[in-house]
Design a protein around this motif. Structure first.
Motif, PDB file in Angstrom:
ATOM      1  N   ASP A  86      -0.564  -4.935   8.400  1.00 49.11           N
ATOM      2  CA  ASP A  86       0.442  -5.992   8.509  1.00 49.11           C
ATOM      3  C   ASP A  86       0.638  -6.680   7.165  1.00 49.11           C
ATOM      4  OD1 ASP A  86      -2.000  -7.321   8.518  1.00 49.11           O
ATOM      5  OD2 ASP A  86      -1.649  -8.404  10.369  1.00 49.11           O
ATOM      6  N   GLY A  87       1.485  -7.726   7.131  1.00 46.79           N
ATOM      7  CA  GLY A  87       1.773  -8.373   5.862  1.00 46.79           C
ATOM      8  C   GLY A  87       2.485  -9.699   6.028  1.00 46.79           C
ATOM      9  N   THR A  88       2.972 -10.224   4.906  1.00 46.71           N
ATOM     10  CA  THR A  88       3.735 -11.472   4.868  1.00 46.71           C
ATOM     11  C   THR A  88       4.880 -11.281   3.876  1.00 46.71           C
ATOM     12  OG1 THR A  88       2.571 -12.487   3.002  1.00 46.71           O
ATOM     13  CG2 THR A  88       1.575 -12.769   5.186  1.00 46.71           C
ATOM     14  N   ASP A  89       5.644 -12.350   3.640  1.00 47.14           N
ATOM     15  CA  ASP A  89       6.679 -12.280   2.612  1.00 47.14           C
ATOM     16  C   ASP A  89       6.071 -12.124   1.218  1.00 47.14           C
ATOM     17  OD1 ASP A  89       8.806 -12.515   4.383  1.00 47.14           O
ATOM     18  OD2 ASP A  89       8.791 -14.704   4.300  1.00 47.14           O
ATOM     19  N   GLU A  90       4.801 -12.534   1.040  1.00 46.46           N
ATOM     20  CA  GLU A  90       4.153 -12.516  -0.268  1.00 46.46           C
ATOM     21  C   GLU A  90       3.431 -11.201  -0.570  1.00 46.46           C
ATOM     22  OE1 GLU A  90       1.540 -15.848  -0.287  1.00 46.46           O
ATOM     23  OE2 GLU A  90       3.173 -17.288  -0.420  1.00 46.46           O
ATOM     24  N   TYR A  91       3.003 -10.497   0.458  1.00 53.39           N
ATOM     25  CA  TYR A  91       2.260  -9.257   0.242  1.00 53.39           C
ATOM     26  C   TYR A  91       2.314  -8.400   1.499  1.00 53.39           C
ATOM     27  CZ  TYR A  91      -1.197 -12.075   2.683  1.00 53.39           C
ATOM     28  OH  TYR A  91      -1.820 -12.883   3.601  1.00 53.39           O
ATOM     29  N   GLN A  92       2.162  -7.087   1.295  1.00 48.28           N
ATOM     30  CA  GLN A  92       2.147  -6.144   2.400  1.00 48.28           C
ATOM     31  C   GLN A  92       0.939  -5.224   2.247  1.00 48.28           C
ATOM     32  OE1 GLN A  92       5.308  -6.398   0.560  1.00 48.28           O
ATOM     33  NE2 GLN A  92       5.534  -8.133   1.928  1.00 48.28           N
ATOM     34  N   GLU A  93       0.166  -5.100   3.336  1.00 45.88           N
ATOM     35  CA  GLU A  93      -0.915  -4.121   3.333  1.00 45.88           C
ATOM     36  C   GLU A  93      -0.297  -2.733   3.278  1.00 45.88           C
ATOM     37  OE1 GLU A  93      -4.071  -6.676   6.031  1.00 45.88           O
ATOM     38  OE2 GLU A  93      -3.212  -4.859   6.858  1.00 45.88           O
ATOM     39  N   SER A  94      -1.026  -1.827   2.646  1.00 48.29           N
ATOM     40  CA  SER A  94      -0.536  -0.468   2.487  1.00 48.29           C
ATOM     41  C   SER A  94      -1.734   0.477   2.481  1.00 48.29           C
ATOM     42  CB  SER A  94       0.236  -0.359   1.160  1.00 48.29           C
ATOM     43  OG  SER A  94       0.693   0.939   0.927  1.00 48.29           O
ATOM     44  N   VAL A  95      -1.564   1.654   3.058  1.00 50.80           N
ATOM     45  CA  VAL A  95      -2.616   2.672   3.059  1.00 50.80           C
ATOM     46  C   VAL A  95      -2.000   3.967   2.547  1.00 50.80           C
ATOM     47  CG1 VAL A  95      -4.276   3.970   4.443  1.00 50.80           C
ATOM     48  CG2 VAL A  95      -3.804   1.571   4.990  1.00 50.80           C
ATOM     49  N   ARG A  96      -2.704   4.587   1.619  1.00 50.79           N
ATOM     50  CA  ARG A  96      -2.232   5.827   1.006  1.00 50.79           C
ATOM     51  C   ARG A  96      -3.166   6.956   1.404  1.00 50.79           C
ATOM     52  NH1 ARG A  96      -0.903   6.390  -5.421  1.00 50.79           N
ATOM     53  NH2 ARG A  96      -0.395   8.601  -5.369  1.00 50.79           N
ATOM     54  N   TYR A  97      -2.603   8.065   1.881  1.00 51.77           N
ATOM     55  CA  TYR A  97      -3.369   9.248   2.271  1.00 51.77           C
ATOM     56  C   TYR A  97      -3.180  10.318   1.198  1.00 51.77           C
ATOM     57  CZ  TYR A  97      -2.534   6.882   6.724  1.00 51.77           C
ATOM     58  OH  TYR A  97      -2.421   5.947   7.708  1.00 51.77           O
ATOM     59  N   TYR A  98      -4.279  10.809   0.634  1.00 59.00           N
ATOM     60  CA  TYR A  98      -4.200  11.834  -0.395  1.00 59.00           C
ATOM     61  C   TYR A  98      -4.226  13.221   0.249  1.00 59.00           C
ATOM     62  CZ  TYR A  98      -4.865   8.162  -3.792  1.00 59.00           C
ATOM     63  OH  TYR A  98      -4.699   7.035  -4.551  1.00 59.00           O
ATOM     64  N   ASN A  99      -3.133  13.957   0.069  1.00 63.77           N
ATOM     65  CA  ASN A  99      -2.986  15.343   0.536  1.00 63.77           C
ATOM     66  C   ASN A  99      -3.282  15.531   2.026  1.00 63.77           C
ATOM     67  OD1 ASN A  99      -2.302  16.397  -2.107  1.00 63.77           O
ATOM     68  ND2 ASN A  99      -4.425  15.947  -2.632  1.00 63.77           N
TER      69      ASN A  99
END
Length: 167
Positions: A86-99
């Motif tokens: 989840d997130g806000t107007d100031e920041y967003q969580e993000s998850v990156r999957y490699y290959n």
């Protein structure tokens, strides 16, 4: 880090591969509120940096035979779920999957998909939920064809400052 008996006959090794402007508060917080699920990895991370930065931590997971450091020869596919992005107007969580061999989102979802030269990922919208949420609009799925996989937990920032988040 080693998580013994993650599933019968297997342990999971977690290696921190890379860390950028991130402090690990707890590698696995099993007491993160009424919706906490001890079976899930729930890292509490503090991210810092300027607007436009993407601080984060990259984890490599390896499934090993129980009681050893030997990668399992019988595990050749790993699937899982990323919860509570989840997130806000100031920041967003993000998850990156490699290959990854596959990944997907629920429908409906509040997440957007990200495409990278070496994989894919998800980024949250601007709605936040307190604690650890199992709301389906905040989750994605992944699959890797190996006994090891690498992901990055990161924060996309639109303002400067420090933010502590639970992944």
């Amino acid at each position: 880090y080693k998580f013994p008996n993650a599933t019968e006959g297997y342990d999971v090794l977690l290696e921190i591969v890379e860390i950028t402007n991130t402090t690990v508060v707890q590698i696995d917080d099993d007491t993160s509120g009424p919706d906490s699920t001890p079976e899930f990895l729930q890292s509490e991370l503090t991210f810092s940096g300027d607007a436009g930065s993407v601080p984060g931590i990259t984890y490599k997971f390896t499934i090993v035979d129980a009681g050893t450091l030997t990668p399992s020869a019988t595990i050749f596919r790993i699937g899982g779920t990323t919860w509570d992005c989840d997130g806000t107007d100031e920041y967003q969580e993000s998850v990156r999957y490699y290959n990854p061999s596959a990944y997907g989102l629920d429908n409906p979802t509040s997440l957007t998909q990200d495409i990278y030269p070496d994989g894919a990922g998800i980024t949250a919208g601007t709605v936040t939920y307190s604690g650890f949420s199992t709301n389906t609009i905040l989750r994605s799925y992944f699959q890797f064809l190996s006994n090891t996989f690498t992901i990055r937990m990161q924060l996309k920032k639109s303002t400067s400052g420090t933010h502590t988040r639970l992944y």
